[in-house]
Scaffold this motif. Structure first.
Motif, PDB file in Angstrom:
ATOM      1  N   GLU A  85       0.823  -1.211   0.000  1.00 32.37           N
ATOM      2  CA  GLU A  85       0.000   0.000   0.000  1.00 32.37           C
ATOM      3  C   GLU A  85       0.858   1.264   0.000  1.00 32.37           C
ATOM      4  N   GLN A  86       2.161   1.090   0.126  1.00 31.89           N
ATOM      5  CA  GLN A  86       3.138   2.188   0.081  1.00 31.89           C
ATOM      6  C   GLN A  86       2.927   3.225   1.184  1.00 31.89           C
ATOM      7  N   TYR A  87       2.614   2.760   2.367  1.00 31.31           N
ATOM      8  CA  TYR A  87       2.572   3.673   3.507  1.00 31.31           C
ATOM      9  C   TYR A  87       2.967   2.917   4.775  1.00 31.31           C
ATOM     10  N   ALA A  88       3.350   3.681   5.774  1.00 31.51           N
ATOM     11  CA  ALA A  88       3.682   3.122   7.084  1.00 31.51           C
ATOM     12  C   ALA A  88       3.056   3.995   8.155  1.00 31.51           C
ATOM     13  N   LEU A  89       2.564   3.388   9.205  1.00 31.63           N
ATOM     14  CA  LEU A  89       2.030   4.108  10.355  1.00 31.63           C
ATOM     15  C   LEU A  89       3.157   4.358  11.358  1.00 31.63           C
ATOM     16  N   THR A  90       3.209   5.554  11.921  1.00 31.84           N
ATOM     17  CA  THR A  90       4.219   5.802  12.946  1.00 31.84           C
ATOM     18  C   THR A  90       3.992   4.899  14.159  1.00 31.84           C
ATOM     19  N   GLN A  91       2.768   4.417  14.317  1.00 32.58           N
ATOM     20  CA  GLN A  91       2.464   3.457  15.384  1.00 32.58           C
ATOM     21  C   GLN A  91       3.291   2.189  15.238  1.00 32.58           C
ATOM     22  N   SER A  92       3.757   1.896  14.009  1.00 32.02           N
ATOM     23  CA  SER A  92       4.548   0.681  13.786  1.00 32.02           C
ATOM     24  C   SER A  92       5.856   0.721  14.569  1.00 32.02           C
ATOM     25  N   ILE A  93       6.349   1.917  14.880  1.00 35.74           N
ATOM     26  CA  ILE A  93       7.542   2.029  15.728  1.00 35.74           C
ATOM     27  C   ILE A  93       7.221   1.566  17.141  1.00 35.74           C
ATOM     28  N   VAL A  94       6.089   2.008  17.662  1.00 38.18           N
ATOM     29  CA  VAL A  94       5.665   1.582  19.003  1.00 38.18           C
ATOM     30  C   VAL A  94       5.511   0.066  19.036  1.00 38.18           C
ATOM     31  N   ASP A  95       4.881  -0.490  18.010  1.00 39.97           N
ATOM     32  CA  ASP A  95       4.663  -1.941  17.961  1.00 39.97           C
ATOM     33  C   ASP A  95       5.984  -2.696  17.884  1.00 39.97           C
ATOM     34  N   ALA A  96       6.917  -2.209  17.058  1.00 37.38           N
ATOM     35  CA  ALA A  96       8.200  -2.892  16.898  1.00 37.38           C
ATOM     36  C   ALA A  96       9.002  -2.867  18.191  1.00 37.38           C
ATOM     37  N   LEU A  97       8.994  -1.752  18.892  1.00 43.90           N
ATOM     38  CA  LEU A  97       9.733  -1.661  20.150  1.00 43.90           C
ATOM     39  C   LEU A  97       9.076  -2.505  21.242  1.00 43.90           C
ATOM     40  N   GLY A 124      10.561  18.535  -3.555  1.00 41.63           N
ATOM     41  CA  GLY A 124      10.201  17.591  -4.607  1.00 41.63           C
ATOM     42  C   GLY A 124      11.215  16.509  -4.873  1.00 41.63           C
ATOM     43  N   ALA A 125      12.385  16.580  -4.243  1.00 38.29           N
ATOM     44  CA  ALA A 125      13.382  15.521  -4.393  1.00 38.29           C
ATOM     45  C   ALA A 125      13.228  14.447  -3.316  1.00 38.29           C
ATOM     46  N   TYR A 126      12.209  14.565  -2.466  1.00 41.42           N
ATOM     47  CA  TYR A 126      11.954  13.599  -1.399  1.00 41.42           C
ATOM     48  C   TYR A 126      10.806  12.691  -1.825  1.00 41.42           C
ATOM     49  N   PRO A 127      11.001  11.373  -1.833  1.00 43.23           N
ATOM     50  CA  PRO A 127       9.967  10.473  -2.339  1.00 43.23           C
ATOM     51  C   PRO A 127       8.909  10.078  -1.317  1.00 43.23           C
ATOM     52  N   PHE A 128       8.895  10.735  -0.159  1.00 38.42           N
ATOM     53  CA  PHE A 128       7.933  10.414   0.890  1.00 38.42           C
ATOM     54  C   PHE A 128       7.122  11.653   1.253  1.00 38.42           C
ATOM     55  N   SER A 129       5.989  11.424   1.869  1.00 37.87           N
ATOM     56  CA  SER A 129       5.181  12.499   2.440  1.00 37.87           C
ATOM     57  C   SER A 129       4.690  12.024   3.797  1.00 37.87           C
ATOM     58  N   ILE A 130       4.198  12.960   4.591  1.00 39.08           N
ATOM     59  CA  ILE A 130       3.679  12.613   5.908  1.00 39.08           C
ATOM     60  C   ILE A 130       2.356  13.337   6.109  1.00 39.08           C
ATOM     61  N   SER A 131       1.420  12.657   6.715  1.00 37.74           N
ATOM     62  CA  SER A 131       0.093  13.235   6.918  1.00 37.74           C
ATOM     63  C   SER A 131       0.173  14.405   7.900  1.00 37.74           C
ATOM     64  N   PRO A 132      -0.778  15.337   7.828  1.00 34.84           N
ATOM     65  CA  PRO A 132      -0.747  16.510   8.725  1.00 34.84           C
ATOM     66  C   PRO A 132      -0.703  16.147  10.202  1.00 34.84           C
ATOM     67  N   ASP A 133      -1.307  15.024  10.581  1.00 37.50           N
ATOM     68  CA  ASP A 133      -1.290  14.639  11.995  1.00 37.50           C
ATOM     69  C   ASP A 133      -0.032  13.853  12.369  1.00 37.50           C
ATOM     70  N   GLY A 134       0.859  13.616  11.395  1.00 36.64           N
ATOM     71  CA  GLY A 134       2.121  12.938  11.663  1.00 36.64           C
ATOM     72  C   GLY A 134       2.000  11.446  11.898  1.00 36.64           C
ATOM     73  N   ARG A 135       0.879  10.858  11.499  1.00 35.11           N
ATOM     74  CA  ARG A 135       0.655   9.438  11.799  1.00 35.11           C
ATOM     75  C   ARG A 135       0.938   8.498  10.631  1.00 35.11           C
ATOM     76  N   VAL A 136       1.000   9.030   9.412  1.00 38.46           N
ATOM     77  CA  VAL A 136       1.146   8.176   8.237  1.00 38.46           C
ATOM     78  C   VAL A 136       2.252   8.709   7.336  1.00 38.46           C
ATOM     79  N   VAL A 137       3.213   7.856   7.025  1.00 39.80           N
ATOM     80  CA  VAL A 137       4.282   8.192   6.078  1.00 39.80           C
ATOM     81  C   VAL A 137       4.013   7.418   4.795  1.00 39.80           C
TER      82      VAL A 137
END
Length: 334
Positions: free
Chosen positions: A36-48, A86-99
């Motif tokens: 789906e080409q996205y990651a949740l910042t929550q995945s860091i919490v889950d991984a740790l 524009g040279a960055y291939p990622f974006s982040i949602s306004p609430d900072g939860r989805v990359v």
């Protein structure tokens, strides 16, 4: 098969500095590999949480520490977006939860970023790709380092606003050391190539210099913008300073008439370097182009190329785009 990027918990334990740059890389790689080409910042919490072996005084403290890492990683991603635009291939949602990652219709700068991201996380540097089934093969690593050399050449051309040569061995035109040096100095015209016979290395390859770039004046006289760079992609990149070599070795070895124009030393690396310690890198290495600078310069090199300014190996950058697209869509190895 979903790809699970490894987040080393030791990077966030104890009282020392936390590796929030690595946590941001974790989010980027997770988004890059995801269907789906996205990651949740929550995945860091889950991984740790999965890797937890620390003793916390309370559950609340444990959760707060992990959420602190996730929030800090989101801030790093936001900072990368601001730096590279524009040279960055990622974006982040306004609430900072989805990359999110967009790998379709990549430009050269975005490809430079993604190849730098992979090079930064080879197993000799970090464990993030271990166990993912996505670690590049030895042959691919050689190709990735060559692509980064070509990106570095384009980046240094844009840095000085002029012509650039990919001098690092093996050279894209397969030329010999002295013949390439003579080709470069036929343009620079400041100094005369001519090593002292019997007093120089017999097989210099590139004698530590990977890129030359310059913006000469129409009068052909000395005193122009001139840069020489070491391109370093390994974990020992801090040990490869060009400063002393440029000041006391290279030109004394290979020139019978020394250039009057002093070269600016550059160090070009694929790593995302934090602000802490950056001043000291510049003191010891010279000007530093890293992952938060190279991609934008690569995009700026496009205008130079369109103006007819020669940037060696610029035609090889499309191959990097192809590799990134194929890599993103491959199935992980068992």
């Amino acid at each position: 098969m979903p790809v699970k990027v490894y987040l080393p918990p030791d990077d966030f334990d104890g009282m020392g500095p936390k590796n929030f740059e690595g946590a941001a890389d974790f989010l980027e790689l997770t988004a890059f590999f995801a269907d789906e080409q996205y990651a949740l910042t929550q995945s860091i919490v889950d991984a740790l949480e999965l890797a937890a072996d620390d003793d916390f005084s309370s559950v609340e403290e444990e959760i707060a520490k992990r959420e602190e890492v996730a929030s800090a990683a989101a801030l790093v991603v936001s900072g990368r977006l601001r730096a590279l635009m524009g040279a960055y291939p990622f974006s982040i949602s306004p609430d900072g939860r989805v990359v999110s990652c967009e790998i379709h219709a990549l430009n050269h700068g975005q490809a430079a970023y993604l190849i730098s991201l992979v090079l930064s996380n080879l197993r000799a540097v970090t464990p993030l790709l271990d166990g993912t089934g996505m670690h590049p093969t030895n042959t691919e690593v050689v190709s990735l380092r060559q692509y980064f050399q070509y990106f570095a050449t384009a980046a240094l051309a844009a840095e000085v606003g002029g012509q650039a040569w990919s001098f690092g061995f093996p050279r894209p035109d397969r030329s010999g050391f002295l013949s390439k040096l003579e080709e470069v100095w036929a343009v620079l015209k400041d100094g005369t190539v001519g090593p002292e016979e019997g007093e120089v290395p017999l097989s210099p390859k590139d004698d530590e210099i990977d890129v030359f770039a310059s913006r000469v004046h129409a009068d052909g006289l000395p005193g122009f913008l001139f840069a020489a760079a070491q391109v370093a992609t390994g974990a020992n990149w801090r040990t490869k300073s060009l400063r002393n070599h440029l000041d006391h070795v290279f030109f004394q070895r290979w020139f019978k008439r020394q250039p009057a124009t002093p070269p600016l030393p550059y160090h070009i690396v694929p790593f995302a370097l934090p602000e802490t310690g950056f001043r000291d890198h510049v003191r010891s290495l010279g000007n530093v182009l890293h992952r938060l600078r190279v991609p934008l310069r690569v995009e700026q090199a496009r205008k130079l190329h369109e103006q007819g300014i020669q940037i060696e190996a610029y035609d090889q950058l499309d191959g990097a785009l192809e590799w990134v697209s194929q890599y993103a869509s491959r199935e992980p190895s068992p």
